[in-house]
Design an enzyme around this catalytic site. Sequence first.
Site, PDB file in Angstrom:
ATOM      1  CD  GLN A  85      14.079  64.130  30.865  1.00 55.69           C
ATOM      2  OE1 GLN A  85      15.191  63.677  30.865  1.00 55.69           O
ATOM      3  NE2 GLN A  85      13.360  64.189  31.585  1.00 55.69           N
ATOM      4  CG  HIS A 107      13.336  61.175  37.603  1.00 55.54           C
ATOM      5  ND1 HIS A 107      13.920  60.488  38.794  1.00 55.54           N
ATOM      6  CD2 HIS A 107      12.850  60.131  36.738  1.00 55.54           C
ATOM      7  CE1 HIS A 107      13.518  59.072  38.615  1.00 55.54           C
ATOM      8  NE2 HIS A 107      13.163  58.896  37.493  1.00 55.54           N
TER       9      HIS A 107
END
Length: 330
Positions: A85, A107
């Site tokens: 990410q 998350h």
Amino acid sequence: MNVYYEQDADLKYLQGKNIAVLGYGSQGHAHALNLKESGLNVCVGLRPDSSSCAKAREAGIEVNPIADAVKWADIVMVLLPDQYQKSIYETEIAPNLEEGNTLAFAHGFNIHYSQIVPPATVNVMMIAPKSPGHLVRRTFTQGNGVPCLIAVYRDYTGDTKQQALAWAKGLGGTKAGVIETTFKDETETDLFGEQAVLCGGSAELIKAGFETLVEGGYPAELAYFECMHELKLIVDLYYEGGLSRMNYSVSDTAEYGGMTRGPRVITPAVKTEMKKILEEVQNGSFAREFIDECNSGYPNMKTLRESNAGHPIEKIGTKLRDMMSWLLKK
């Protein structure tokens, strides 16, 4: 703690907006398809060479390169693996965000541990279904949903919580219940649960039980069924009605033996170690360790995967599962 249901959420906070779901794995396909079938305008962002492009298009979802999807979108849900990410955010997401956009996660890892630091002019929210993505999808198609967590890290436009609730409703989550939390609490409880109980603790308990029986002279097949195969039956009872339902459903022999012998296996020393694991999650040392592992090419992960794959319980399990036709169908 606030819990929300159908009447507390309104899809109008997402209607008319362009929604990009980055990733089309377990969670990505569920979010994209459920939201699309809830009447929202969704596209999926993927690498052009991703094997998931064809799957998404076959399901009727528009697919674009990640940078283009972000540029088009008002709301961007990042459903990529945690370890990727940061780099994708810096190269393809951040340059294409505009003031008032919403950045979403399922998350909190990268936000909580400051791997991703969004600009002050965008909303940041989380919608985290408490189940694997395939169950999120399946329950939705059955007219139900799975419980979700929501959290707001930054509310630039003043309606981020409403957007999060609308997203959860689009997934079907408000039919089961949506709990409001924080990025910190979701991240730390999630990591701890995975490490100490769900993935780490349970796997080591299974292997230790299997090894004890085999070393005691019992056939590996019997050890496998007692310590691995039948665990699903017990976990299903936990899922349906907690510890009480499990104890009610098993024999008196099993109930008494479990309650008197279980504490001899899970001793106070185990809980002491669990507290150390929680501290490593809370102080960020696990996150730093994991990031270093990823950056160095996963040397420890590869060794551990090979060790697990070579464990005798995996070898006998493969043989026994091949005999179970209903598992092969899955």
